[in-house]
Design an enzyme around this catalytic site. Sequence first.
Site, PDB file in Angstrom:
ATOM      1  CB  SER A 149      -1.089  -0.492   1.027  1.00  0.00           C
ATOM      2  OG  SER A 149      -0.049  -0.050   2.096  1.00  0.00           O
ATOM      3  N   GLY A 162      -1.985  -4.274   1.055  1.00  0.00           N
ATOM      4  CA  GLY A 162      -2.561  -5.420   1.529  1.00  0.00           C
ATOM      5  C   GLY A 162      -1.088  -6.586   1.381  1.00  0.00           C
ATOM      6  CG  ASN A 169       0.432  -5.233   4.653  1.00  0.00           C
ATOM      7  OD1 ASN A 169      -0.354  -4.419   5.234  1.00  0.00           O
ATOM      8  ND2 ASN A 169       1.262  -4.796   3.399  1.00  0.00           N
ATOM      9  CG  ASP A 221      -3.916   4.331   8.077  1.00  0.00           C
ATOM     10  OD1 ASP A 221      -3.223   5.001   8.287  1.00  0.00           O
ATOM     11  OD2 ASP A 221      -4.575   3.985   7.216  1.00  0.00           O
ATOM     12  CG  HIS A 257      -1.897   3.309   4.767  1.00  0.00           C
ATOM     13  ND1 HIS A 257      -2.541   2.796   5.701  1.00  0.00           N
ATOM     14  CD2 HIS A 257      -1.002   3.043   4.379  1.00  0.00           C
ATOM     15  CE1 HIS A 257      -2.594   1.584   5.001  1.00  0.00           C
ATOM     16  NE2 HIS A 257      -1.636   1.368   3.805  1.00  0.00           N
TER      17      HIS A 257
END
Length: 201
Positions: free
Chosen positions: A30, A67, A96, A177, A180
Amino acid sequence: MRMWLMSAGLGLMLAAQSAAAGTVLIVGDSISAAFGLDTRAGWVALLEQRLKQQGFSDKVVNASITGDTSANGLARLPAQLAAHKPDLVLLELGGNDGLRGMPVAQLQQNLASMIDRSREAGAEVLLLGMQLPPNYGARYTQAFAQVYHTLAQEKKVALVPFLLEGVGGVPTLMQADGVHPTAGAQGKLLENVWPTLKPLL
């Protein structure tokens, strides 16, 4: 005769430029897929602009998927190499894996395989390192970060130690979040990559 020579010279120049043009393949998650942003604002899009501005004719292929883990990247790498025949592969994976607490040995093995397969396909490799927030525990976060340095030394590949240097953990540069980067941080990501990337073009 003069016109023929001029045409032939132009043709040779164009052929030389075409031969010099390479393909840069970015296989990431991402962070490189510009999650939560217009992809035109992502650091990969900014890289394309930088290349044009500085006279590089290299094509950029962004094969990053939000992801993705290192296992996902490894599984789809052969098809990407076959389709795009890159001269340079940027590997931006692992975040991830870390967020899911996956074994660092597995991450290292997956990235090592991706490096090997990229080289077997005739491409150079640039490894973009990642780090984890401290709440994952000192032992795990240190082992995780060390994976990239170990691979760079063992495989003799170029390394950006931490793609999010100067961005990660800075509230104004991170989305809500906390994972990011914002649009305003994308230029910083490019600057983190560019000094190491440019000599490889």
